[in-house]
Enzyme design. Sequence first.
Site, PDB file in Angstrom:
ATOM      1  N   HIS A   1     -12.826   3.813   0.106  1.00  9.86           N
ATOM      2  CA  HIS A   1     -12.826   2.843   1.212  1.00  9.86           C
ATOM      3  C   HIS A   1     -13.562   1.559   0.824  1.00  9.86           C
ATOM      4  O   HIS A   1     -14.045   0.829   1.684  1.00  9.86           O
ATOM      5  CB  HIS A   1     -13.533   3.392   2.479  1.00  9.86           C
ATOM      6  CG  HIS A   1     -12.839   4.523   3.158  1.00  9.86           C
ATOM      7  ND1 HIS A   1     -13.532   5.567   3.745  1.00  9.86           N
ATOM      8  CD2 HIS A   1     -11.531   4.781   3.380  1.00  9.86           C
ATOM      9  CE1 HIS A   1     -12.670   6.412   4.275  1.00  9.86           C
ATOM     10  NE2 HIS A   1     -11.443   5.963   4.071  1.00  9.86           N
TER      11      HIS A   1
ATOM     12  N   ASN B   1       0.857  -1.183   0.000  1.00  7.48           N
ATOM     13  CA  ASN B   1       0.000   0.000   0.000  1.00  7.48           C
ATOM     14  C   ASN B   1       0.895   1.236   0.000  1.00  7.48           C
ATOM     15  O   ASN B   1       1.466   1.595   1.023  1.00  7.48           O
ATOM     16  CB  ASN B   1      -0.886  -0.046   1.255  1.00  7.48           C
ATOM     17  CG  ASN B   1      -1.810   1.159   1.374  1.00  7.48           C
ATOM     18  OD1 ASN B   1      -1.747   2.095   0.562  1.00  7.48           O
ATOM     19  ND2 ASN B   1      -2.654   1.155   2.390  1.00  7.48           N
TER      20      ASN B   1
ATOM     21  N   ARG C   1      -2.764  -2.018  -3.353  1.00  9.03           N
ATOM     22  CA  ARG C   1      -3.924  -1.155  -3.168  1.00  9.03           C
ATOM     23  C   ARG C   1      -3.818  -0.021  -4.185  1.00  9.03           C
ATOM     24  O   ARG C   1      -2.789   0.660  -4.256  1.00  9.03           O
ATOM     25  CB  ARG C   1      -3.908  -0.564  -1.764  1.00  9.03           C
ATOM     26  CG  ARG C   1      -5.020   0.418  -1.584  1.00  9.03           C
ATOM     27  CD  ARG C   1      -4.887   1.194  -0.297  1.00  9.03           C
ATOM     28  NE  ARG C   1      -6.021   2.076  -0.151  1.00  9.03           N
ATOM     29  CZ  ARG C   1      -5.974   3.230   0.490  1.00  9.03           C
ATOM     30  NH1 ARG C   1      -4.865   3.625   1.056  1.00  9.03           N
ATOM     31  NH2 ARG C   1      -7.043   3.983   0.586  1.00  9.03           N
TER      32      ARG C   1
ATOM     33  N   GLU D   1      -8.289  -4.434   5.293  1.00  9.93           N
ATOM     34  CA  GLU D   1      -8.180  -4.216   3.853  1.00  9.93           C
ATOM     35  C   GLU D   1      -7.073  -5.078   3.239  1.00  9.93           C
ATOM     36  O   GLU D   1      -7.197  -5.566   2.121  1.00  9.93           O
ATOM     37  CB  GLU D   1      -7.922  -2.728   3.582  1.00  9.93           C
ATOM     38  CG  GLU D   1      -9.166  -1.893   3.876  1.00  9.93           C
ATOM     39  CD  GLU D   1      -8.871  -0.448   4.224  1.00  9.93           C
ATOM     40  OE1 GLU D   1      -8.291  -0.212   5.312  1.00  9.93           O
ATOM     41  OE2 GLU D   1      -9.205   0.434   3.434  1.00  9.93           O
TER      42      GLU D   1
ATOM     43  N   ARG E   1     -11.158  17.122   6.769  1.00 12.71           N
ATOM     44  CA  ARG E   1     -11.969  17.409   5.571  1.00 12.71           C
ATOM     45  C   ARG E   1     -13.381  17.816   5.966  1.00 12.71           C
ATOM     46  O   ARG E   1     -13.960  17.244   6.877  1.00 12.71           O
ATOM     47  CB  ARG E   1     -12.044  16.166   4.669  1.00 12.71           C
ATOM     48  CG  ARG E   1     -10.761  15.881   3.930  1.00 12.71           C
ATOM     49  CD  ARG E   1     -10.815  14.549   3.215  1.00 12.71           C
ATOM     50  NE  ARG E   1      -9.891  13.602   3.806  1.00 12.71           N
ATOM     51  CZ  ARG E   1      -9.850  12.304   3.513  1.00 12.71           C
ATOM     52  NH1 ARG E   1     -10.705  11.793   2.663  1.00 12.71           N
ATOM     53  NH2 ARG E   1      -8.975  11.529   4.087  1.00 12.71           N
TER      54      ARG E   1
ATOM     55  N   ARG F   1      -9.678  11.711  19.674  1.00 12.98           N
ATOM     56  CA  ARG F   1      -9.315  11.445  21.084  1.00 12.98           C
ATOM     57  C   ARG F   1      -9.082  12.754  21.831  1.00 12.98           C
ATOM     58  O   ARG F   1      -9.528  12.931  22.964  1.00 12.98           O
ATOM     59  CB  ARG F   1      -8.049  10.595  21.167  1.00 12.98           C
ATOM     60  CG  ARG F   1      -8.308   9.131  20.912  1.00 12.98           C
ATOM     61  CD  ARG F   1      -7.025   8.398  20.746  1.00 12.98           C
ATOM     62  NE  ARG F   1      -6.416   8.723  19.452  1.00 12.98           N
ATOM     63  CZ  ARG F   1      -5.556   7.938  18.818  1.00 12.98           C
ATOM     64  NH1 ARG F   1      -5.153   6.816  19.356  1.00 12.98           N
ATOM     65  NH2 ARG F   1      -5.068   8.282  17.648  1.00 12.98           N
TER      66      ARG F   1
ATOM     67  N   HIS G   1     -17.349   3.473   8.006  1.00 15.42           N
ATOM     68  CA  HIS G   1     -15.886   3.483   8.116  1.00 15.42           C
ATOM     69  C   HIS G   1     -15.502   4.856   8.669  1.00 15.42           C
ATOM     70  O   HIS G   1     -15.636   5.876   7.987  1.00 15.42           O
ATOM     71  CB  HIS G   1     -15.255   3.249   6.740  1.00 15.42           C
ATOM     72  CG  HIS G   1     -13.758   3.259   6.767  1.00 15.42           C
ATOM     73  ND1 HIS G   1     -12.987   2.123   6.602  1.00 15.42           N
ATOM     74  CD2 HIS G   1     -12.872   4.268   6.958  1.00 15.42           C
ATOM     75  CE1 HIS G   1     -11.707   2.425   6.699  1.00 15.42           C
ATOM     76  NE2 HIS G   1     -11.606   3.737   6.905  1.00 15.42           N
TER      77      HIS G   1
HETATM   78  P1  ADP Z   1      -6.597   6.459   8.879  1.00 15.84           P
HETATM   79  O1  ADP Z   1      -8.009   6.722   8.479  1.00 15.84           O
HETATM   80  O2  ADP Z   1      -5.797   7.720   9.024  1.00 15.84           O
HETATM   81  O3  ADP Z   1      -5.930   5.372   8.103  1.00 15.84           O
HETATM   82  P2  ADP Z   1      -7.445   5.070  11.324  1.00 15.84           P
HETATM   83  O4  ADP Z   1      -8.522   4.294  10.697  1.00 15.84           O
HETATM   84  O5  ADP Z   1      -6.471   4.346  12.181  1.00 15.84           O
HETATM   85  O6  ADP Z   1      -6.563   5.907  10.342  1.00 15.84           O
HETATM   86  O7  ADP Z   1      -8.134   6.202  12.209  1.00 15.84           O
HETATM   87  C1  ADP Z   1      -7.377   7.163  12.885  1.00 15.84           C
HETATM   88  C2  ADP Z   1      -8.288   8.025  13.723  1.00 15.84           C
HETATM   89  O8  ADP Z   1      -9.023   7.208  14.646  1.00 15.84           O
HETATM   90  C3  ADP Z   1      -7.535   9.003  14.605  1.00 15.84           C
HETATM   91  O9  ADP Z   1      -7.353  10.238  13.937  1.00 15.84           O
HETATM   92  C4  ADP Z   1      -8.470   9.176  15.768  1.00 15.84           C
HETATM   93  O10 ADP Z   1      -9.291  10.277  15.511  1.00 15.84           O
HETATM   94  C5  ADP Z   1      -9.331   7.952  15.805  1.00 15.84           C
HETATM   95  N1  ADP Z   1      -9.129   7.122  17.009  1.00 15.84           N
HETATM   96  C6  ADP Z   1      -8.219   6.161  17.192  1.00 15.84           C
HETATM   97  N2  ADP Z   1      -8.332   5.631  18.442  1.00 15.84           N
HETATM   98  C7  ADP Z   1      -9.351   6.290  19.053  1.00 15.84           C
HETATM   99  C8  ADP Z   1      -9.954   6.217  20.339  1.00 15.84           C
HETATM  100  N3  ADP Z   1      -9.534   5.359  21.259  1.00 15.84           N
HETATM  101  N4  ADP Z   1     -10.980   7.041  20.591  1.00 15.84           N
HETATM  102  C9  ADP Z   1     -11.414   7.931  19.669  1.00 15.84           C
HETATM  103  N5  ADP Z   1     -10.878   8.044  18.450  1.00 15.84           N
HETATM  104  C10 ADP Z   1      -9.855   7.241  18.135  1.00 15.84           C
END
Ligand code: ADP
Length: 400
Positions: free
Chosen positions: A183, A7, A94, A386, A244, A288, A211
């Site tokens: 996605h 990827n 990917r 994925e 975004r 978070r 997602h």
């Molecule tokens: P990406 O979409 O960037 O590939 P992820 O699917 O791993 O990444 O999602 C990342 C996002 O998930 C972080 O920006 C954060 O906002 C959110 N996230 C991760 N862990 C937590 C958590 N424990 N509580 C709330 N949000 C979380």
Amino acid sequence: MNILVVNCGSSTVKYQLFSVDGKEEDFQVRAKGIVERIGIAGSKLEHKSDDQELVREREVANHRVALEWIVEVLADPKVGVLRDITEIDAVGHRVVHGGEDFSDSAVIDQEVLEAIKQCVNLAPLHNPPNILGIEACQSLMPGVPQVAVFDTAFHGTIPKQAYIYALPYQYYEKYKIRRYGFHGTSHRYVSQRGAQMLGIPLSESKLITCHMGGGVSFAAVKNGKSIDTSMGFTPLEGLVMGTRSGDLDPAIVLFLMEKEGLSIEEMDEILNKKSGVLGVSGISSDTRDIEAAAPTNHRAQLTLDLIAYRAKKYIGAYHAILGGLDGIVFTAGIGENSSYIRKSICQGLLHLGIEIDDQRNKVRRKEAFINSDQSQVKVMVIPTNEELVIAWDTWKLVGK
Ligand code: ADP
């Protein structure tokens, strides 16, 4: 058979090596990792296998150098899991945008590579690194079959009234401006798992898959097929995301460009990098941080309210077009982890047969039902995978 899943992002290459003995259930991850900061000072590789974990630093000028390094580590006598590079039997890539040409994964030949290149103007940030990765693997492993798995492919079943924008029709014909959705590999995986968890045939299921990571998209999946999704011509449309904006009145863009004297690049940067959770909260793009700040910061609370409100509207809309609902699936960083956001999205939806159980909703990063006993619609958490889908498709196309 050993399948390398690759990827390639603009400055990263993520990889996983799978081995498979001949059955779909038998896919095993032998090693995985990431090369970061490609073309930037401080490049490094993180690699994990069953009994090894390592971090190394080295100059990595481009994607080809990154892939050479990955293959070197995979076949390293001390930390590697392969004897040499010839043990890689196939590579699955990917690819973000497959345009209208690909509603399925494809074995990469010259014609397919050309078609992927034709999609560069639809995904100028994403397809170029994907192409670099394919070309690097072709020259590193000549003769080894390569497969492209597209983020857009799963949404190839969306009907025309859901993918045409109400613009002059000539722009669809001239530029292929339409909803594509993204996605797709994730929506496909969690909808399959969702139907399995529900114990109903995929071909008779009605699901909304959510997602929610840095990028956020929902899909309405009827009988295993995507019939609508929130991302559109680009991954900017739809829900509130990390940086975004998602949906907005298009006239706002014109208004702001005029009032602030913004160039196209500056406006693009605002919509893609400075909006969403970061833009409204003014604190961070990471939910978070926003959850932690919300009790004492009204803009943080507003951001959470906005995320949940828009998500509810999409669930209502997809409930309507699906003509009923068996299940809702939450996945990706936020969907797998945030009890607060899952709860606030589903709150007040009992009239649609949706209710969450607070105790069950404490779950993180594992498959679980989180709906209450009286909820007619089942609500599930399913960690996305994925890479596994890419390995499956690669195996189906060149390994079986
Ligand atoms: P990406 O979409 O960037 O590939 P992820 O699917 O791993 O990444 O999602 C990342 C996002 O998930 C972080 O920006 C954060 O906002 C959110 N996230 C991760 N862990 C937590 C958590 N424990 N509580 C709330 N949000 C979380």
